[in-house]
Design a protein around this motif. Structure first.
Motif, PDB file in Angstrom:
ATOM      1  N   GLY A 222      38.514  43.753  46.769  1.00 35.14           N
ATOM      2  CA  GLY A 222      39.433  42.670  47.088  1.00 35.14           C
ATOM      3  C   GLY A 222      38.951  41.339  46.540  1.00 35.14           C
ATOM      4  N   ALA A 223      37.630  41.137  46.599  1.00 36.52           N
ATOM      5  CA  ALA A 223      37.070  39.893  46.064  1.00 36.52           C
ATOM      6  C   ALA A 223      37.255  39.811  44.557  1.00 36.52           C
ATOM      7  CB  ALA A 223      35.589  39.800  46.425  1.00 36.52           C
ATOM      8  N   ALA A 224      37.060  40.928  43.866  1.00 36.89           N
ATOM      9  CA  ALA A 224      37.216  40.935  42.415  1.00 36.89           C
ATOM     10  C   ALA A 224      38.666  40.685  42.017  1.00 36.89           C
ATOM     11  CB  ALA A 224      36.727  42.267  41.846  1.00 36.89           C
TER      12      ALA A 224
ATOM     13  N   ASP B  97      42.122  34.269  39.691  1.00 42.27           N
ATOM     14  CA  ASP B  97      41.655  32.910  39.449  1.00 42.27           C
ATOM     15  C   ASP B  97      41.359  32.678  37.972  1.00 42.27           C
ATOM     16  OD1 ASP B  97      40.479  30.282  40.401  1.00 42.27           O
ATOM     17  OD2 ASP B  97      38.702  31.183  39.497  1.00 42.27           O
ATOM     18  N   LYS B  98      40.665  33.619  37.338  1.00 41.82           N
ATOM     19  CA  LYS B  98      40.303  33.448  35.926  1.00 41.82           C
ATOM     20  C   LYS B  98      41.523  33.431  35.010  1.00 41.82           C
ATOM     21  CE  LYS B  98      35.921  33.175  36.636  1.00 41.82           C
ATOM     22  NZ  LYS B  98      35.287  31.833  36.553  1.00 41.82           N
ATOM     23  N   LEU B  99      42.556  34.179  35.380  1.00 42.42           N
ATOM     24  CA  LEU B  99      43.723  34.302  34.504  1.00 42.42           C
ATOM     25  C   LEU B  99      44.871  33.388  34.916  1.00 42.42           C
ATOM     26  CD1 LEU B  99      43.761  38.176  33.967  1.00 42.42           C
ATOM     27  CD2 LEU B  99      42.637  36.400  32.596  1.00 42.42           C
ATOM     28  N   GLY B 100      44.687  32.616  35.978  1.00 45.72           N
ATOM     29  CA  GLY B 100      45.727  31.686  36.395  1.00 45.72           C
ATOM     30  C   GLY B 100      46.913  32.361  37.055  1.00 45.72           C
TER      31      GLY B 100
ATOM     32  N   VAL C 238      46.871  34.160  43.519  1.00 43.32           N
ATOM     33  CA  VAL C 238      46.103  35.217  44.174  1.00 43.32           C
ATOM     34  C   VAL C 238      46.973  36.025  45.126  1.00 43.32           C
ATOM     35  CG1 VAL C 238      44.170  35.687  45.724  1.00 43.32           C
ATOM     36  CG2 VAL C 238      43.938  33.932  43.964  1.00 43.32           C
ATOM     37  N   ARG C 239      47.769  35.357  45.925  1.00 48.44           N
ATOM     38  CA  ARG C 239      48.603  36.073  46.900  1.00 48.44           C
ATOM     39  C   ARG C 239      49.592  36.998  46.191  1.00 48.44           C
ATOM     40  NH1 ARG C 239      50.196  31.574  51.564  1.00 48.44           N
ATOM     41  NH2 ARG C 239      48.059  31.210  52.318  1.00 48.44           N
TER      42      ARG C 239
ATOM     43  N   LEU D 256      51.206  42.559  44.935  1.00 47.50           N
ATOM     44  CA  LEU D 256      51.566  43.649  44.029  1.00 47.50           C
ATOM     45  C   LEU D 256      50.763  44.906  44.331  1.00 47.50           C
ATOM     46  CD1 LEU D 256      51.862  41.761  40.600  1.00 47.50           C
ATOM     47  CD2 LEU D 256      53.700  42.452  42.161  1.00 47.50           C
ATOM     48  N   ARG D 257      49.491  44.725  44.630  1.00 44.33           N
ATOM     49  CA  ARG D 257      48.661  45.895  44.968  1.00 44.33           C
ATOM     50  C   ARG D 257      49.073  46.475  46.323  1.00 44.33           C
ATOM     51  NH1 ARG D 257      44.413  47.989  42.877  1.00 44.33           N
ATOM     52  NH2 ARG D 257      43.786  46.171  41.629  1.00 44.33           N
ATOM     53  N   GLU D 258      49.288  45.613  47.288  1.00 42.73           N
ATOM     54  CA  GLU D 258      49.654  46.092  48.627  1.00 42.73           C
ATOM     55  C   GLU D 258      50.965  46.862  48.594  1.00 42.73           C
ATOM     56  OE1 GLU D 258      49.760  42.523  50.857  1.00 42.73           O
ATOM     57  OE2 GLU D 258      47.563  42.282  50.935  1.00 42.73           O
TER      58      GLU D 258
END
Length: 410
Positions: free
Chosen positions: A68-70, A76-79, A82-83, A88-90
């Motif tokens: 989850g942290a990754a 963050d790195k790709l802009g 986050v939510r 999308l994963r959830e």
């Protein structure tokens, strides 16, 4: 040790083997964006130079499941919000997950998307257990991230304590896949804090709360014999004794840094009240690593660790001095006595200001009532006793860091 699991309130003898186990499973690699892609919600590396170290040659190409942290770091790195990425994963929209990550990594013929990302990233990995097995992506951070692992930090801190000539013991340790917390105290430096602990009884005298603590913390009854020996005239189980000490925390995956924080420890129940305004932080920043580079030179690492050792020595010499200890206890005593006549309303206000969840607010209220201390100090003690029942060490330590603020705001 598996990822996304927590080990709480361990001894030093329990912590070290777990750190060694984690250390053996880690692989770090710097890879360009062109060698990273998302596939079915996992991160795939391809064309990355194998890692060569004392363990031999480790092939890193393959699939990795992000923690989850990754996932948060990728966003963050790709802009990417986050939510949104986590939603999308959830919701198992992995097609959209892949499309977003790959679009920002590699660009598109669509004029509205950027050119391919030309950066390189440091990837902290755990490789699969066998051929064809996927691994775990622990972190995706800048290639300027300074790798300092938990085992190295612990050794450097202990060396700093020894250099300071302090008589200390590690009272408790917490560990996750990324973070280590070690709590140190001085058994020779204790004072009475009668106002801070006035009318306080351990919240864990409530069998339900004690069961919650034992569920995550194990047996902490070692504090009670100490209290019995050093009661100084108070009824057994009610001695207002506090020790001085400090905490050391390290995060290996880019969210925090090496952090040293002074702490006051309540003897009878093991509550730990940190004093974050005096915390000292050492950021994980290093020289830029080129693609394929997985670590600094041993000489550079030794220099970094020597700085941590020296910082620990200096902080311990200050924080474990009688003068510092007396001043902090005096401040604590002055702030402790404000009455709290409407605890439910008080905690509702504090929850909004300090970010307690509803579950945390209810739990702290339960500990406040069981503690029987209807003052601002009771709020602080409720926060630090409730934190002992939380499985997540990072959140537990964060609560301990705001307990002092909660007391002053009550």
């Amino acid at each position: 040790m598996s990822l996304d699991t927590y080990a709480r309130h361990m001894s030093l003898q329990q912590l070290v083997p777990l750190l060694q186990e984690q250390q053996a499973a880690k692989v770090d690699v710097v890879a360009p964006a062109s060698a990273i892609r998302a596939r079915d919600g996992m991160i795939e590396l391809f064309g990355v130079t194998p890692v060569v170290d004392e363990r031999g040659v480790t092939t890193v190409d393959g699939l990795y499941s992000p923690t989850g942290a990754a996932d948060g770091q990728i966003a963050d790195k790709l802009g990417i919000p986050v939510r949104y990425l986590r939603r999308l994963r959830e919701r198992e929209r992995l097609d959209l997950y892949d499309g977003n990550v790959n679009g920002w990594l590699h660009g598109s013929v669509d004029a509205e998307l950027p050119e391919p990302d030309d950066r390189s990233f440091l990837l902290r990995l755990v490789t699969g257990s066998g051929p064809g097995q996927s691994g775990v992506l622990r972190a995706m951070v800048s290639n300027r991230y300074g790798i300092i692992d938990n085992l190295d930090v612990l050794a450097a801190v202990l060396e700093g304590v020894q250099a300071a000539g302090a008589d200390t013991e590690i009272r408790s340790c917490d560990l996750t896949d990324s973070t280590m917390h070690a709590k140190v105290y001085s058994p020779q430096m204790s004072v009475l804090a009668p106002r801070f602990l006035a009318n306080y009884r351990s919240a864990f005298s409530n069998p339900e709360l004690e069961a919650e603590r034992r569920r995550v913390a194990g047996d902490l009854d070692r504090w009670r014999p100490i209290a019995a020996r050093e009661g100084k005239g108070y009824a057994p189980g009610a001695e207002p004794v506090v020790f001085t000490g400090f905490r050391c925390s390290n995060d290996e995956t880019g969210h925090h840094a090496v952090r040293l924080t002074p702490e006051l420890v309540v003897q009878i129940c093991g509550n730990g009240l940190t004093i974050p305004m005096f915390a000292h932080t050492h950021r994980h920043v290093g020289e830029r690593l080129d693609a394929g580079t997985v670590s600094w030179s041993q000489d550079t690492l030794r220099k970094k660790l020597a700085v941590i050792t020296a910082e620990t020595r200096d902080r311990v010499a200050e924080w474990l001095s009688p003068e510092f200890f007396a001043a902090r206890v005096e401040e604590l005593e002055q702030a402790a006595g404000a009455p709290v006549t409407q605890p439910d309303k008080t905690l509702e206000v504090l929850a909004k200001k300090l970010g307690f969840s509803e579950t945390e607010r209810a739990g702290i209220l339960s500990h406040f009532i069981s503690g029987g201390q209807l003052t601002a100090a009771g709020i602080a003690n409720a926060v630090t006793s409730y934190s002992q029942t939380i499985p997540d060490p990072d959140r537990a330590n964060a609560l301990d860091d705001i307990a002092y603020q909660a007391m002053t705001m009550a």
